[in-house]
Design an enzyme around this catalytic site. Structure first.
Site, PDB file in Angstrom:
ATOM      1  N   GLU A 174       0.820  -1.232   0.000  1.00 22.97           N
ATOM      2  CA  GLU A 174       0.000   0.000   0.000  1.00 22.97           C
ATOM      3  C   GLU A 174       0.848   1.273   0.000  1.00 22.97           C
ATOM      4  O   GLU A 174       0.650   2.166   0.818  1.00 22.97           O
ATOM      5  CB  GLU A 174      -0.952   0.001   1.213  1.00 22.97           C
ATOM      6  CG  GLU A 174      -1.979  -1.098   1.141  1.00 22.97           C
ATOM      7  CD  GLU A 174      -3.118  -0.963   2.157  1.00 22.97           C
ATOM      8  OE1 GLU A 174      -3.010  -0.165   3.105  1.00 22.97           O
ATOM      9  OE2 GLU A 174      -4.137  -1.669   1.974  1.00 22.97           O
ATOM     10  N   GLU A 206      -5.554  -8.373  -0.272  1.00 27.43           N
ATOM     11  CA  GLU A 206      -6.299  -8.051   0.958  1.00 27.43           C
ATOM     12  C   GLU A 206      -7.756  -7.825   0.574  1.00 27.43           C
ATOM     13  O   GLU A 206      -8.052  -6.904  -0.186  1.00 27.43           O
ATOM     14  CB  GLU A 206      -5.758  -6.796   1.646  1.00 27.43           C
ATOM     15  CG  GLU A 206      -4.403  -6.992   2.288  1.00 27.43           C
ATOM     16  CD  GLU A 206      -3.937  -5.767   3.075  1.00 27.43           C
ATOM     17  OE1 GLU A 206      -4.785  -4.994   3.569  1.00 27.43           O
ATOM     18  OE2 GLU A 206      -2.709  -5.595   3.192  1.00 27.43           O
TER      19      GLU A 206
HETATM   20  O1  LIG Z   1      -8.557   3.145   4.341  1.00 26.63           O
HETATM   21  N1  LIG Z   1      -7.813   3.081   5.345  1.00 26.63           N
HETATM   22  O2  LIG Z   1      -7.868   3.935   6.249  1.00 26.63           O
HETATM   23  C1  LIG Z   1      -6.903   2.017   5.467  1.00 26.63           C
HETATM   24  C2  LIG Z   1      -6.046   2.001   6.528  1.00 26.63           C
HETATM   25  C3  LIG Z   1      -5.158   0.940   6.664  1.00 26.63           C
HETATM   26  C4  LIG Z   1      -5.143  -0.068   5.750  1.00 26.63           C
HETATM   27  O3  LIG Z   1      -4.193  -1.038   5.942  1.00 26.63           O
HETATM   28  C5  LIG Z   1      -4.205  -2.281   5.297  1.00 26.63           C
HETATM   29  O4  LIG Z   1      -5.035  -3.142   6.035  1.00 26.63           O
HETATM   30  C6  LIG Z   1      -4.289  -3.664   7.085  1.00 26.63           C
HETATM   31  C7  LIG Z   1      -5.024  -4.806   7.716  1.00 26.63           C
HETATM   32  O5  LIG Z   1      -5.151  -5.923   6.879  1.00 26.63           O
HETATM   33  C8  LIG Z   1      -2.976  -3.974   6.426  1.00 26.63           C
HETATM   34  O6  LIG Z   1      -1.877  -3.988   7.294  1.00 26.63           O
HETATM   35  C9  LIG Z   1      -2.810  -2.859   5.444  1.00 26.63           C
HETATM   36  O7  LIG Z   1      -2.185  -3.271   4.262  1.00 26.63           O
HETATM   37  C10 LIG Z   1      -5.997  -0.063   4.690  1.00 26.63           C
HETATM   38  C11 LIG Z   1      -6.899   0.995   4.533  1.00 26.63           C
END
Ligand SMILES: O=[N+]([O-])c1ccc(O[C@@H]2O[C@@H](CO)[C@H](O)[C@H]2O)cc1
Length: 507
Positions: free
Chosen positions: A174, A293
């Site tokens: 990400e 994910e």
């Molecule tokens: O939209 N958001 O605020 C947001 C915040 C965190 C986020 O993290 C992702 O999701 C986390 C949990 O699976 C993983 O460690 C990461 O890749 C994914 C989306």
């Protein structure tokens, strides 16, 4: 009965073979996914390596084929070298992603050996947040190198002679997200990913690489991010990642039930972005998707509001979402979408496996249990084999606030020889009649699994989860109301997901 849908099915109309890696999951150093999740020495079921047998057994029952590690956001400030070698010499550090003291007790070797013992393919991620080309190439060498070079020899000195042969690698995580440690622009990331990927493939040309796509379709940079990153990385990467989490917001049940359609549109847009880069380059290469994910996650409604994490230690309880039967119906519907894109989505990870937004929960020193979302995943992983069929679904639509018009019925089907499965979702609050049209084919539907949605808020704990499962997940006969050559009519229960084994014979 008010609503009726038709599904046209023929064994010669195919989407493509189902890659078993689409039933992957995810184990991040986050909260209790690792510590007191897969690993808890001293637990009554712990094996000689300290890994919980009860969790591994549920992982098998879930049908997980592959697991992504070690992150997620965690990987973007992780020094993999800190997690290898004698455990007593490893030093804790502050994981900045989740503001947790990471003890480094579990690292690359422990995870890869667990995955190997359990017959689960590993998918590793390298840190492109705070690190770069050299550390990424060194990790590939550590995992996959033969004796006679520095990092491979370090693995051997650490007790593992045989290379692990890790095939799938994520180039960071990400990197488009402002929350990411070492967040980058598409140009910055694309350049780095291309160079890191080049070096990694020079170490081991047999690996497959995943470039970071967008963290969600809602990112401001969505689309342009994919284009820019793929322009930089086209020659070196095999897949581009997608991440998506869905939740019921402000009681908008119709939009939530339409999440599978949102996922479908997201996949189509990423495919279009990738193919546009290929077209411009006059390239025959086809970039596929690693949907590494996906899940239901009460992200906006719960997590983002509580995001100021205090610095914690000892495997804190972070994002331990509790799921309802409604969430399980949506998870089933998301799997329908993934099957319908089998040709472009060979890899996917239900995020995550244990405790953190997970189908499996544990208590330290206590039991491990299934959440309601366990059932649709386990059933799909068991039944969906061979090839995904290209169905023609005609269904009434409902207008939702978040996604506009979405079909009331979704469907997928798979076929392996003459054995297959049909997956059907009714998103409406009324029963729906589905006419399965199968000209020239006899279709014998067997007993299957049905999940019906609930209206109650999910309550924490094994007893509640077991009760929800008992009330809303059931083995059922195919709900056939009439059958004649080439045509079978079924009635779907309101807000339900249904999976039926099927035998197809040509007449
Ligand atoms: O939209 N958001 O605020 C947001 C915040 C965190 C986020 O993290 C992702 O999701 C986390 C949990 O699976 C993983 O460690 C990461 O890749 C994914 C989306």
């Amino acid at each position: 009965m008010s609503q009726r849908a038709t599904v046209l099915l023929h064994p010669d109309f195919r989407v493509g073979p189902i890659d078993r890696r689409v039933f992957g999951s995810f184990v991040e150093h986050l909260g209790r996914a690792v510590y007191t999740g897969i690993y808890e020495p001293g637990h009554a079921t712990a094996d000689e390596h300290g890994f919980r047998r009860d969790v591994a057994d549920l992982t098998h029952e879930l049908g997980v084929t592959m697991a992504r590690y070690p992150g997620g956001n965690f990987v973007s400030n992780y020094n993999w070298e800190d997690g290898v070698g004698p455990v007593e010499e490893r030093k804790p550090f502050i994981d900045l992603a989740w503001r947790t003291i990471e003890p480094n007790t579990i690292g690359t070797d422990e995870f890869l050996q667990w995955a190997e013992r359990e017959g689960i393919e590993p998918m590793m991620a390298v840190n492109l947040g705070t690190r770069g080309v050299a550390a990424a190439a060194a990790l590939v060498e550590y995992c996959n190198g033969e004796a006679g070079s520095r990092w491979a020899d370090l693995r051997i000195a650490n007790g593992r002679e045989k290379p692990y042969g890790v095939r799938l690698w994520c180039l960071g995580n990400e990197m488009d997200g402002p929350w990411q440690i070492g967040h980058k622009t598409a140009d910055e990331y694309g350049k780095l990913a291309a160079e890191a990927g080049k070096a990694m493939k020079l170490v081991d040309p047999t690996i497959e690489l995943v470039a970071c796509g967008s963290s969600s379709m809602q990112m401001d940079t969505f689309g342009e991010w994919e284009r820019t990153v793929l322009e930089h990385t086209w020659d070196v990467v095999d897949h581009i990642s997608m991440h998506a989490y869905y939740e019921e917001l402000d009681g908008d049940r119709a939009s939530f039930l339409g999440s599978g359609t949102a996922m479908d549109r997201f996949i189509r847009r990423v495919v279009a972005s990738a193919d546009a880069v290929g077209a411009r380059r006059r390239s025959d290469k086809q970039i596929t998707i690693s949907f590494d994910e996906w899940n239901v996650w009460y992200l906006q409604s719960r997590f983002v509001g509580e995001k100021n994490l205090p610095l914690q230690r000892d495997a804190p309880r972070i994002i331990e979402d509790v799921y309802s039967a409604l969430d399980a119906v949506v998870v089933g519907d998301l799997l329908v979408t993934l099957l319908n894109h089998a040709d472009r989505v060979p890899v996917a990870c239900l995020a995550q496996l244990v405790n953190v937004i997970a189908p499996i929960m544990t208590e330290p020193d206590g039991p491990a249990w299934r959440q309601p979302t366990f059932a649709p995943f386990a059933t799909t992983a068991r039944l969906a084999r061979g090839t995904a069929l290209d169905l023609r679904v005609t269904a009434p639509t409902v207008t939702t606030a978040q996604h506009g018009d979405v079909p009331v019925v979704t469907a997928a089907a798979t076929l392996d020889g003459t054995e297959g499965a049909v997956f059907l979702v009714n998103r409406s609050a009324e029963p729906v009649e589905v006419e399965l049209s199968h000209p020239g084919v006899t279709l014998t539907l067997d007993r299957g699994v049905q999940v019906t949605a609930d209206h109650e808020a999910a309550v924490e704990g094994p007893d509640h989860a077991a009760q929800v499962i008992a009330e809303h997940v059931s083995e059922v006969d195919a709900p056939v109301t009439s059958a004649e050559p080439g045509r079978t009519v079924l009635t779907l229960a309101p807000e339900s997901w249904l999976a039926l084994p099927v035998t197809l014979t040509r007449v």
